[in-house]
Design an enzyme around this catalytic site. Structure first.
Site, PDB file in Angstrom:
ATOM      1  N   TYR A 131       5.476  -3.028  24.573  1.00 64.75           N
ATOM      2  CA  TYR A 131       5.245  -3.592  23.425  1.00 64.75           C
ATOM      3  C   TYR A 131       4.601  -5.250  23.870  1.00 64.75           C
ATOM      4  CZ  TYR A 131       5.979  -5.466  18.732  1.00 64.75           C
ATOM      5  OH  TYR A 131       5.713  -6.074  17.739  1.00 64.75           O
ATOM      6  N   TYR A 144       7.250 -10.230  17.036  1.00 66.52           N
ATOM      7  CA  TYR A 144       8.601  -9.594  17.701  1.00 66.52           C
ATOM      8  C   TYR A 144       8.067  -9.948  19.218  1.00 66.52           C
ATOM      9  CZ  TYR A 144      12.105  -6.366  19.648  1.00 66.52           C
ATOM     10  OH  TYR A 144      13.108  -5.879  20.316  1.00 66.52           O
ATOM     11  N   PHE A 164       0.954  -1.058   0.077  1.00 65.62           N
ATOM     12  CA  PHE A 164      -0.060  -0.020  -0.121  1.00 65.62           C
ATOM     13  C   PHE A 164       0.947   1.213   0.239  1.00 65.62           C
ATOM     14  CE2 PHE A 164      -4.329   1.541   2.301  1.00 65.62           C
ATOM     15  CZ  PHE A 164      -4.815   1.851   0.974  1.00 65.62           C
ATOM     16  N   GLU A 165       1.116   1.830  -1.061  1.00 65.82           N
ATOM     17  CA  GLU A 165       2.068   2.842  -1.252  1.00 65.82           C
ATOM     18  C   GLU A 165       1.735   3.926  -1.967  1.00 65.82           C
ATOM     19  OE1 GLU A 165       4.498   3.066   0.535  1.00 65.82           O
ATOM     20  OE2 GLU A 165       4.905   0.934   1.243  1.00 65.82           O
ATOM     21  N   VAL A 198       2.563  -7.475   6.675  1.00 59.66           N
ATOM     22  CA  VAL A 198       1.798  -6.247   6.660  1.00 59.66           C
ATOM     23  C   VAL A 198       2.009  -5.610   8.120  1.00 59.66           C
ATOM     24  CG1 VAL A 198      -0.455  -5.024   6.555  1.00 59.66           C
ATOM     25  CG2 VAL A 198       0.085  -6.897   4.960  1.00 59.66           C
ATOM     26  N   ALA A 199       2.148  -4.396   8.291  1.00 63.92           N
ATOM     27  CA  ALA A 199       2.162  -3.529   9.364  1.00 63.92           C
ATOM     28  C   ALA A 199       1.421  -2.348   9.177  1.00 63.92           C
ATOM     29  CB  ALA A 199       3.561  -3.092   9.818  1.00 63.92           C
ATOM     30  N   ASP A 208      -5.219  -2.185  -0.898  1.00 63.71           N
ATOM     31  CA  ASP A 208      -5.499  -2.761   0.292  1.00 63.71           C
ATOM     32  C   ASP A 208      -5.494  -4.304   0.586  1.00 63.71           C
ATOM     33  OD1 ASP A 208      -6.195  -3.019   3.214  1.00 63.71           O
ATOM     34  OD2 ASP A 208      -8.200  -1.776   2.920  1.00 63.71           O
ATOM     35  N   ALA A 209      -4.501  -4.752   1.123  1.00 63.16           N
ATOM     36  CA  ALA A 209      -4.220  -6.219   1.510  1.00 63.16           C
ATOM     37  C   ALA A 209      -5.453  -6.849   2.480  1.00 63.16           C
ATOM     38  CB  ALA A 209      -3.251  -6.634   2.107  1.00 63.16           C
ATOM     39  N   THR A 249      12.257  -0.020  11.407  1.00 60.57           N
ATOM     40  CA  THR A 249      11.438   0.061   9.992  1.00 60.57           C
ATOM     41  C   THR A 249      10.254   1.241  10.204  1.00 60.57           C
ATOM     42  OG1 THR A 249       9.760  -1.387  10.889  1.00 60.57           O
ATOM     43  CG2 THR A 249      11.762  -2.462   9.831  1.00 60.57           C
TER      44      THR A 249
HETATM   45  P1  NAD Z   1       7.048  -1.789   7.574  1.00 57.66           P
HETATM   46  O1  NAD Z   1       6.329  -0.522   7.949  1.00 57.66           O
HETATM   47  O2  NAD Z   1       8.591  -1.436   6.945  1.00 57.66           O
HETATM   48  O3  NAD Z   1       6.473  -2.503   6.241  1.00 57.66           O
HETATM   49  C1  NAD Z   1       4.870  -2.575   5.906  1.00 57.66           C
HETATM   50  C2  NAD Z   1       4.517  -3.276   4.970  1.00 57.66           C
HETATM   51  O4  NAD Z   1       2.973  -3.389   5.038  1.00 57.66           O
HETATM   52  C3  NAD Z   1       4.793  -2.200   3.611  1.00 57.66           C
HETATM   53  O5  NAD Z   1       5.069  -2.901   2.616  1.00 57.66           O
HETATM   54  C4  NAD Z   1       3.430  -1.559   3.391  1.00 57.66           C
HETATM   55  O6  NAD Z   1       3.156  -0.905   1.990  1.00 57.66           O
HETATM   56  C5  NAD Z   1       2.349  -2.721   3.801  1.00 57.66           C
HETATM   57  N1  NAD Z   1       1.142  -2.286   4.302  1.00 57.66           N
HETATM   58  C6  NAD Z   1       0.732  -1.421   5.273  1.00 57.66           C
HETATM   59  N2  NAD Z   1      -0.758  -1.212   5.343  1.00 57.66           N
HETATM   60  C7  NAD Z   1      -1.236  -2.292   4.134  1.00 57.66           C
HETATM   61  C8  NAD Z   1      -2.286  -2.478   3.479  1.00 57.66           C
HETATM   62  N3  NAD Z   1      -3.617  -1.976   4.111  1.00 57.66           N
HETATM   63  N4  NAD Z   1      -2.394  -3.122   2.380  1.00 57.66           N
HETATM   64  C9  NAD Z   1      -1.200  -3.818   2.015  1.00 57.66           C
HETATM   65  N5  NAD Z   1      -0.136  -3.414   2.504  1.00 57.66           N
HETATM   66  C10 NAD Z   1       0.002  -2.876   3.566  1.00 57.66           C
HETATM   67  O7  NAD Z   1       7.093  -2.829   8.537  1.00 57.66           O
HETATM   68  P2  NAD Z   1       7.979  -4.003   9.097  1.00 57.66           P
HETATM   69  O8  NAD Z   1       8.496  -3.756  10.436  1.00 57.66           O
HETATM   70  O9  NAD Z   1       8.724  -4.532   8.078  1.00 57.66           O
HETATM   71  O10 NAD Z   1       6.805  -4.942   9.623  1.00 57.66           O
HETATM   72  C11 NAD Z   1       6.327  -6.223   9.272  1.00 57.66           C
HETATM   73  C12 NAD Z   1       6.075  -7.281  10.137  1.00 57.66           C
HETATM   74  O11 NAD Z   1       7.337  -7.567  10.707  1.00 57.66           O
HETATM   75  C13 NAD Z   1       5.084  -6.925  11.172  1.00 57.66           C
HETATM   76  O12 NAD Z   1       4.221  -7.852  11.426  1.00 57.66           O
HETATM   77  C14 NAD Z   1       6.092  -6.648  12.230  1.00 57.66           C
HETATM   78  O13 NAD Z   1       5.549  -6.541  13.516  1.00 57.66           O
HETATM   79  C15 NAD Z   1       7.078  -7.415  12.204  1.00 57.66           C
HETATM   80  N6  NAD Z   1       8.187  -7.277  12.847  1.00 57.66           N
HETATM   81  C16 NAD Z   1       8.901  -6.134  12.759  1.00 57.66           C
HETATM   82  C17 NAD Z   1      10.064  -5.958  13.814  1.00 57.66           C
HETATM   83  C18 NAD Z   1      10.820  -4.544  13.589  1.00 57.66           C
HETATM   84  O14 NAD Z   1      11.581  -4.449  14.541  1.00 57.66           O
HETATM   85  N7  NAD Z   1      10.501  -3.807  12.746  1.00 57.66           N
HETATM   86  C19 NAD Z   1      10.380  -6.982  14.251  1.00 57.66           C
HETATM   87  C20 NAD Z   1       9.801  -8.341  14.356  1.00 57.66           C
HETATM   88  C21 NAD Z   1       8.798  -8.462  13.578  1.00 57.66           C
END
Ligand code: NAD
Length: 396
Positions: free
Chosen positions: A234, A224, A74-75, A139-140, A111-112, A274
């Site tokens: 968290y 996480y 979603f960009e 997705v986050a 929107d996923a 991120t």
């Molecule tokens: P990020 O913000 O870098 O990436 C999120 C992604 O989700 C992006 O590609 C964005 O376009 C997509 N997105 C958001 N809303 C959307 C929607 N409605 N439809 C389609 N796509 C959508 O986040 P991240 O940190 O890489 O997080 C990804 C996963 O990893 C999450 O579950 C997060 O909790 C988990 N995680 C993150 C960390 C950390 O420290 N960053 C650690 C462990 C786990």
């Protein structure tokens, strides 16, 4: 357009296309340097493919396994005087570089959570790839529109007791107190709806029903756990409840995935900067301390190091599990000496000690690079074309 970082709070509202391409290029170089990943998947769907762990998973799949990839994200494209989002530019760069390598790379911007995007993805798989061997759900999102049209929001709040912590201002490096009241039961439930396992289950159900998952297909979702010092905000907070729900969903997916001899895994990833992580109150202090300790120990990893290690040593190579059946990629973060450093210094971080005890400089650099800024060999005074197109199979 000449593009400079415009930072407000934990947000940077601009992104640089050349720097974003540089970031993707560096991730590809890392994967290439690790060599070919044995037994890797050949057709991969990444939901949340444009940033952080999802983009890194896509790069590892393509350049480590030679996989065809479909990315859902979603960009925001560029508009008038506004740059596109970093994820847009990174996906543009990934698509160009993968295509140049002869690798299939298609994109869906939408929107996923919607049935429409799920159906468009299924149609695309049927047309082009037939079936998928790996589905990464990464997705986050801050909010989710439910099927009845209502919108629920995810919150980052403590549960039961208020949270008092400290955050670091990206612009001034000043430390500021943050206080948050505990979440209401409704806020907890809404956060679980957005960031829990429900939509992952809906995706897998739709893909299975359409017959587009291959025999032995694997699906992953990233979680996480983190350190004791971040638990109040968290793991014991609203987001932790959503992450607990992923464990439930992974269990619930075992039976339907068994029908195709497939598996569903929750993978614990390392704490990293991120877009999603930069929004978590107090996380900047933890990550700055963590980066300091892990860089000193020579064990620091970024998203691409994590996903490449996950693919090459775990996912397709006899994974090992913790007591909750999760794959652990946070092993180096959780090493006793690393956690001891964080705990010992947690209360000592202030304006005077920031540079000495933490790697806030590295944390800030990672924040800039995430948006395509701060690369020494990118000319940030040069005019660049902000309106880059992405080849999209669906969306605009
Ligand atoms: P990020 O913000 O870098 O990436 C999120 C992604 O989700 C992006 O590609 C964005 O376009 C997509 N997105 C958001 N809303 C959307 C929607 N409605 N439809 C389609 N796509 C959508 O986040 P991240 O940190 O890489 O997080 C990804 C996963 O990893 C999450 O579950 C997060 O909790 C988990 N995680 C993150 C960390 C950390 O420290 N960053 C650690 C462990 C786990």
């Amino acid at each position: 357009m000449i593009i400079k970082p415009r930072i407000k709070g934990f947000l940077c509202t601009t992104a640089h296309p050349v720097g974003c391409a540089k970031d993707v290029g560096q991730q590809i170089s890392h994967v290439r340097a690790q060599g070919v990943i044995e037994n890797g998947p050949k057709r991969v769907l990444i939901i949340g493919a444009s940033g952080g762990y999802g983009l890194a998973s896509r790069i590892t799949a393509a350049f480590g396994c030679g996989a065809a990839t479909i990315g859902v994200f979603f960009e925001r494209p560029a508009q008038k005087n506004r740059t596109a989002s970093a994820g847009w530019y990174k996906t543009a760069a990934f698509t160009d570089l993968a295509t140049a390598e002869g690798l299939y790379a298609e994109n869906i911007n939408g929107d996923a959570f919607s049935a429409e995007v799920k159906q468009a993805t299924i149609d695309l798989i049927r047309e082009d790839l037939g079936q998928i061997d790996l589905v990464v759900y990464s997705v986050a999102a801050p909010a989710r529109q439910l099927s009845d049209g209502s919108v629920v929001r995810s919150t980052l709040k403590p549960i039961g007791e208020p949270f008092d912590g400290v955050t670091i201002d990206f612009n001034t490096a000043e430390l500021r107190a943050v206080s948050l009241e505990p979440a209401s039961p409704e806020e907890v439930a809404d956060t679980v709806k957005v960031m829990g396992g429900d939509d992952w289950e809906l995706w897998i159900a739709a893909l299975l029903e359409a017959g587009v998952l291959s025999e032995g297909c694997v699906t992953t979702n990233y979680t996480y756990l983190g350190s004791e010092v971040t638990w109040p905000i968290y793991y014991h907070g609203t987001i932790g409840k959503a992450k607990e729900d992923l464990d439930r969903a992974a269990k619930a997916l075992q039976a339907p995935m068994a029908g195709i001899n497939g598996k569903a895994y929750v993978v614990v990833m390392k704490g990293l900067l991120t877009l999603a992580a930069s929004a978590i109150p107090g996380m900047s202090v933890y990550l700055s301390l963590l980066f300091h300790a892990m860089k000193k120990a020579g064990t620091h990893e970024g998203c691409i190091e994590q996903t490449t290690r996950l693919f090459s040593t775990q996912l397709f190579n006899q994974p090992s599990f913790d007591e909750a059946a999760r794959i652990r990629m946070d092993d180096l973060e959780m090493m006793p000496d690393i956690q001891a450093y964080v705990k010992e210094n947690w209360d000592k971080v202030n304006a005077e000690t920031l540079d000495q005890l933490t790697d806030f400089a590295g944390y800030r650099q990672a924040f800039l690079e995430m948006h395509g800024f701060g690369f020494a060999d990118v000319d940030y005074e040069a005019e660049v074309d902000a309106a880059l197109d992405i080849k999209l199979a669906f969306g605009h």
